[in-house]
Scaffold this motif. Structure first.
Motif, mmCIF file in Angstrom:
data_model
loop_
_atom_site.group_PDB
_atom_site.id
_atom_site.type_symbol
_atom_site.label_atom_id
_atom_site.label_comp_id
_atom_site.label_asym_id
_atom_site.label_seq_id
_atom_site.Cartn_x
_atom_site.Cartn_y
_atom_site.Cartn_z
ATOM 1 N N HIS A 81 13.883 2.847 -11.011
ATOM 2 C CA HIS A 81 12.760 2.396 -10.180
ATOM 3 C C HIS A 81 11.634 3.410 -10.300
ATOM 4 O O HIS A 81 10.473 3.065 -10.451
ATOM 5 N N ILE A 82 12.003 4.688 -10.290
ATOM 6 C CA ILE A 82 10.960 5.697 -10.109
ATOM 7 C C ILE A 82 10.544 6.376 -11.420
ATOM 8 O O ILE A 82 9.420 6.817 -11.564
ATOM 9 N N GLU A 83 11.430 6.350 -12.402
ATOM 10 C CA GLU A 83 11.155 7.197 -13.589
ATOM 11 C C GLU A 83 9.779 6.887 -14.189
ATOM 12 O O GLU A 83 8.988 7.781 -14.430
ATOM 13 N N GLU A 88 2.557 9.006 -10.631
ATOM 14 C CA GLU A 88 1.598 8.397 -9.710
ATOM 15 C C GLU A 88 1.860 8.755 -8.258
ATOM 16 O O GLU A 88 1.097 8.382 -7.379
ATOM 17 N N VAL A 89 2.975 9.455 -7.995
ATOM 18 C CA VAL A 89 3.326 9.732 -6.600
ATOM 19 C C VAL A 89 2.541 10.932 -6.084
ATOM 20 O O VAL A 89 2.497 11.982 -6.726
ATOM 21 N N ALA A 90 1.901 10.748 -4.928
ATOM 22 C CA ALA A 90 1.147 11.840 -4.289
ATOM 23 C C ALA A 90 2.069 12.550 -3.305
ATOM 24 O O ALA A 90 2.842 11.902 -2.607
ATOM 25 N N PRO A 108 4.161 5.077 -2.205
ATOM 26 C CA PRO A 108 3.472 4.294 -3.230
ATOM 27 C C PRO A 108 3.923 2.828 -3.125
ATOM 28 O O PRO A 108 3.323 1.948 -3.716
ATOM 29 N N THR A 109 4.991 2.609 -2.409
ATOM 30 C CA THR A 109 5.623 1.344 -2.078
ATOM 31 C C THR A 109 6.793 1.724 -1.178
ATOM 32 O O THR A 109 7.129 2.888 -1.097
ATOM 33 N N SER A 110 7.367 0.741 -0.479
ATOM 34 C CA SER A 110 8.286 1.159 0.593
ATOM 35 C C SER A 110 9.750 0.798 0.408
ATOM 36 O O SER A 110 10.528 0.893 1.368
ATOM 37 N N GLU A 111 10.159 0.405 -0.800
ATOM 38 C CA GLU A 111 11.600 0.088 -0.985
ATOM 39 C C GLU A 111 12.476 1.221 -0.469
ATOM 40 O O GLU A 111 13.362 1.025 0.360
ATOM 41 N N THR A 112 12.163 2.431 -0.966
ATOM 42 C CA THR A 112 13.074 3.540 -0.644
ATOM 43 C C THR A 112 12.896 4.026 0.791
ATOM 44 O O THR A 112 13.766 4.709 1.324
ATOM 45 N N LEU A 156 -5.033 -1.474 0.213
ATOM 46 C CA LEU A 156 -4.350 -2.181 1.305
ATOM 47 C C LEU A 156 -3.522 -3.304 0.694
ATOM 48 O O LEU A 156 -3.899 -3.859 -0.359
ATOM 49 N N TRP A 157 -2.377 -3.566 1.303
ATOM 50 C CA TRP A 157 -1.565 -4.695 0.837
ATOM 51 C C TRP A 157 -0.665 -5.167 1.970
ATOM 52 O O TRP A 157 -0.739 -4.648 3.089
ATOM 53 N N GLN A 158 0.040 -6.244 1.699
ATOM 54 C CA GLN A 158 1.202 -6.520 2.528
ATOM 55 C C GLN A 158 2.401 -6.348 1.581
ATOM 56 O O GLN A 158 2.276 -6.659 0.378
ATOM 57 N N GLY A 160 6.409 -7.446 1.479
ATOM 58 C CA GLY A 160 7.525 -8.137 2.120
ATOM 59 C C GLY A 160 8.827 -7.623 1.545
ATOM 60 O O GLY A 160 8.922 -7.385 0.338
ATOM 61 N N HIS A 161 9.821 -7.412 2.395
ATOM 62 C CA HIS A 161 11.127 -6.929 1.944
ATOM 63 C C HIS A 161 12.200 -7.732 2.658
ATOM 64 O O HIS A 161 12.295 -7.685 3.886
ATOM 65 N N THR A 162 12.974 -8.507 1.896
ATOM 66 C CA THR A 162 13.920 -9.436 2.513
ATOM 67 C C THR A 162 15.304 -9.255 1.916
ATOM 68 O O THR A 162 15.452 -8.803 0.774
ATOM 69 N N LYS A 203 8.383 -6.470 -16.212
ATOM 70 C CA LYS A 203 8.829 -6.723 -14.824
ATOM 71 C C LYS A 203 8.963 -5.394 -14.062
ATOM 72 O O LYS A 203 8.918 -4.306 -14.637
ATOM 73 N N PHE A 204 9.186 -5.466 -12.785
ATOM 74 C CA PHE A 204 9.409 -4.305 -11.923
ATOM 75 C C PHE A 204 10.759 -3.705 -12.317
ATOM 76 O O PHE A 204 11.781 -4.366 -12.205
ATOM 77 N N ALA A 205 10.769 -2.492 -12.806
ATOM 78 C CA ALA A 205 11.971 -1.886 -13.396
ATOM 79 C C ALA A 205 13.167 -1.908 -12.453
ATOM 80 O O ALA A 205 14.295 -2.035 -12.878
ATOM 81 N N SER A 258 11.264 -8.500 -2.959
ATOM 82 C CA SER A 258 10.090 -7.814 -2.412
ATOM 83 C C SER A 258 8.855 -8.431 -3.055
ATOM 84 O O SER A 258 8.905 -8.865 -4.194
ATOM 85 N N TRP A 259 7.786 -8.517 -2.266
ATOM 86 C CA TRP A 259 6.612 -9.240 -2.720
ATOM 87 C C TRP A 259 5.336 -8.676 -2.083
ATOM 88 O O TRP A 259 5.352 -8.175 -0.964
ATOM 89 N N ALA A 260 4.226 -8.717 -2.864
ATOM 90 C CA ALA A 260 2.978 -8.103 -2.395
ATOM 91 C C ALA A 260 1.751 -8.765 -2.985
ATOM 92 O O ALA A 260 1.789 -9.251 -4.115
HETATM 93 O O1 LIG Z 1 5.805 -1.602 -5.981
HETATM 94 C C1 LIG Z 1 6.503 -2.059 -6.829
HETATM 95 C C2 LIG Z 1 7.457 -3.175 -6.603
HETATM 96 C C3 LIG Z 1 7.322 -3.909 -5.294
HETATM 97 N N1 LIG Z 1 6.999 -3.073 -4.171
HETATM 98 C C4 LIG Z 1 6.940 -3.770 -2.889
HETATM 99 C C5 LIG Z 1 6.055 -4.979 -2.933
HETATM 100 C C6 LIG Z 1 6.288 -5.820 -4.137
HETATM 101 C C7 LIG Z 1 6.323 -5.024 -5.388
HETATM 102 O O2 LIG Z 1 5.060 -4.482 -5.704
HETATM 103 C C8 LIG Z 1 6.512 -1.487 -8.218
HETATM 104 N N2 LIG Z 1 5.912 -0.156 -8.243
HETATM 105 C C9 LIG Z 1 4.662 0.002 -8.749
HETATM 106 N N3 LIG Z 1 4.079 1.195 -8.804
HETATM 107 C C10 LIG Z 1 4.731 2.304 -8.337
HETATM 108 C C11 LIG Z 1 6.022 2.205 -7.809
HETATM 109 C C12 LIG Z 1 6.617 0.908 -7.755
HETATM 110 O O3 LIG Z 1 7.737 0.715 -7.298
HETATM 111 C C13 LIG Z 1 6.761 3.394 -7.246
HETATM 112 C C14 LIG Z 1 6.173 4.724 -7.574
HETATM 113 C C15 LIG Z 1 4.672 4.761 -7.732
HETATM 114 C C16 LIG Z 1 4.039 3.615 -8.451
#
Ligand SMILES: O=C(C[C@H]1NCCC[C@H]1O)Cn1cnc2c(c1=O)CCCC2
Ligand SMILES: [Mg+2]
Length: 485
Positions: A81-83, A88-90, A108-112, A156-158, A160-162, A203-205, A258-260
């Motif tokens: 996910h992160i590699e 890009e992480v601050a 940078p996103t809120s999965e973790t 800004l975004w929304q 969603g995490h389900t 795709k999202f890794a 997850s969706w944005a």
């Molecule tokens: O953010 C996502 C996946 C997911 N995150 C939550 C909303 C939907 C979707 O965008 C992918 N992604 C993109 N960009 C980054 C990350 C990352 O996970 C994590 C580290 C910094 C940059």
């Protein structure tokens, strides 16, 4: 004075930077990649948010708010996910003069951030589905050229995490959300998009598969990922031990999505509809849909004209149309026409002595500059129809323009030529990842490489024996390719 110094078709990048400032949407900020969103932009974000928030509430999705800060151990937990994203992480490393024990990341996103708590909250099948959303900002310290709305270090975004008990439920929600994203673009922003699936490479890794709505900017010939809806499969459930006891008493991992969508939506709308007079706002997202301008004449009945303007605004507002009058006496009518055209207000209503005497108003459309004399009594009905017509014709014009930019190709030569003509290319592909990497390598250049944008859900006929445009192997699916933002 008023007016843009760059033309959209001649200097697109400069035109865009100027139009977002002159339209009073953006103010540049002293930190690179960061922008001030002024009310004219924020109101568009709020109109979309009102729609989307109501729709997800109908789906029993609940809003929440998780902390901005992520501890480093947690952020690095899901490796693939992160590699790719680590640069890009601050990070926060100090408070005042003192170093922090452990650096803390800004989300940078809120999965973790969320999933350790999903693990805590989800125990049994009665805890499912768990469906949360948050409206927030995220930070990604990108280095490629920053562009207001399109690519910024904070946006800004929304998100969603389900979590679901079954894959079928997750698969269904992925597409339900994607349809909402299509509606955001096509029904509100009047921007045509293509629904499809991202390639394994794009795709999202951390996920299982990614669906997307892809927009296109004809002026630059670049595709834009408009919004994404991912099925994460059980990857994060494994990493974060998000298990539940199913109805048979067995321990099972949840299936997650997850969706944005982000403030990038606003930039796409500006790029697609804007012209050399400035912004062109689709009525559905215009905070001012009608601007009423008095045209007083030296000895004419100025008070009568002003009263007629105020009455027109009142009756429009009472019928749910967002109307305002510009009574400022330190600007000429001509100045006001240019000003509100620059801000993209869909409809202008002028009331001058002749109009007033004939008990009518003159309406001028922002999208095609046509003028329409309307009897006072009919204003509300006619304005409603005109706004609906403007919304539809902006979409139709954008779709027509996008469609002429689509090129269907079968060979590498045709692909290379279409790419040079700034097209969005539909090509038969063998769906092999190293072939995609090869396309990137072969198209490297200062304009950026071509990449796969999506494989459209609406697949054209793929005759037996059709070969991949890039590898010559048997083609498996039609896929859109192009340069992108
Ligand atoms: O953010 C996502 C996946 C997911 N995150 C939550 C909303 C939907 C979707 O965008 C992918 N992604 C993109 N960009 C980054 C990350 C990352 O996970 C994590 C580290 C910094 C940059
Ligand atoms: Mg990124």
């Amino acid at each position: 004075g008023l007016g843009l110094s760059y033309k959209k078709d001649e200097n697109f990048g400069e035109w865009y930077s100027e139009v977002v400032v002159n339209g009073e949407m953006i103010e540049y900020y002293d930190i690179s990649g960061c922008y001030i969103l002024r009310p004219w932009a924020m109101s568009i974000w709020e109109i979309m948010q009102t729609f989307f928030d109501a729709e997800i509430k109908k789906m029993k999705i609940k809003n929440c708010y998780f902390p901005l800060f992520v501890s480093s151990g947690v952020l690095q937990k899901e490796k693939d996910h992160i590699e790719g994203f680590a640069p890009e992480v601050a990070w926060v490393t100090k408070s005042g003069e003192s170093e922090l024990e452990m650096p803390i990341a800004i989300r940078p996103t809120s999965e973790t951030v969320m999933y350790p708590y999903f693990s805590k909250w989800i125990r049994g099948h009665r805890d499912l589905p768990l469906r949360l959303n948050q409206w927030c900002n995220v930070v990604r310290w990108e280095f490629s050229n920053p562009t207001p709305f399109i690519r910024s270090r904070e946006f800004l975004w929304q998100e969603g995490h389900t979590a679901f008990a079954t894959k079928e439920e997750a698969d269904t929600e992925v597409l339900d959300i994607l349809e909402l994203y299509r509606r955001i673009y096509e029904e509100f922003l009047a921007v045509p998009v293509i629904k499809g699936k991202k390639s394994e490479h794009e795709k999202f890794a951390g996920g299982l598969y990614t669906t997307t709505v892809e927009a296109f900017v004809p002026n630059t010939g670049r595709g834009v990922q408009g919004a994404t809806s991912h099925c994460l499969g059980q990857n994060f459930a494994k990493m974060f031990e998000i298990n539940f006891e199913n109805e048979k008493g067995e321990k099972a991992m949840v299936w997650q999505n997850s969706w944005a969508y982000t403030t990038r939506t606003i930039g796409v709308m500006i790029m697609v509809h804007g012209d050399d007079k400035g912004l062109v706002l689709p009525p559905k997202v215009a905070s001012v849909q009608v601007i009423v301008i008095p045209v007083p004449y030296k000895d004419a009945d100025t008070k009568g004209i002003f009263d007629a303007c105020a009455a027109t605004v009142k009756s429009l507002n009472e019928s749910g149309i967002r109307a305002e009058a510009d009574f400022r006496d330190n600007y000429s009518p001509g100045w006001k026409y240019s000003h509100w055209e620059m801000k993209g207000v869909p409809l202008r209503i002028e009331i001058g002595p002749k109009d007033y005497a004939n008990n009518q108003v003159r309406a001028v459309r922002r999208d095609n500059a046509t003028k329409h004399d309307i009897p006072m009594a009919d204003v509300v009905e006619r304005v409603k129809d005109m706004l609906d017509n403007i919304q539809q014709s902006l979409f139709d014009a954008a779709k027509e323009k996008r469609d002429v930019c689509i090129e269907v190709v079968h060979t590498w030569e045709e692909f290379a030529e279409a790419l040079g003509q700034k097209k969005m290319i539909l090509a038969p592909w063998c769906d092999e990842e190293e072939v995609e990497r090869d396309v990137k390598t072969r198209t490297k250049g200062e304009m950026g490489a071509a990449k796969s944008l999506c494989s459209p859900f609406q697949q054209p006929e793929l005759p037996e024996g059709t070969l991949c445009f890039a590898s010559g192997k048997p083609a498996k699916k039609w896929t859109y390719w192009g340069r992108s933002y």
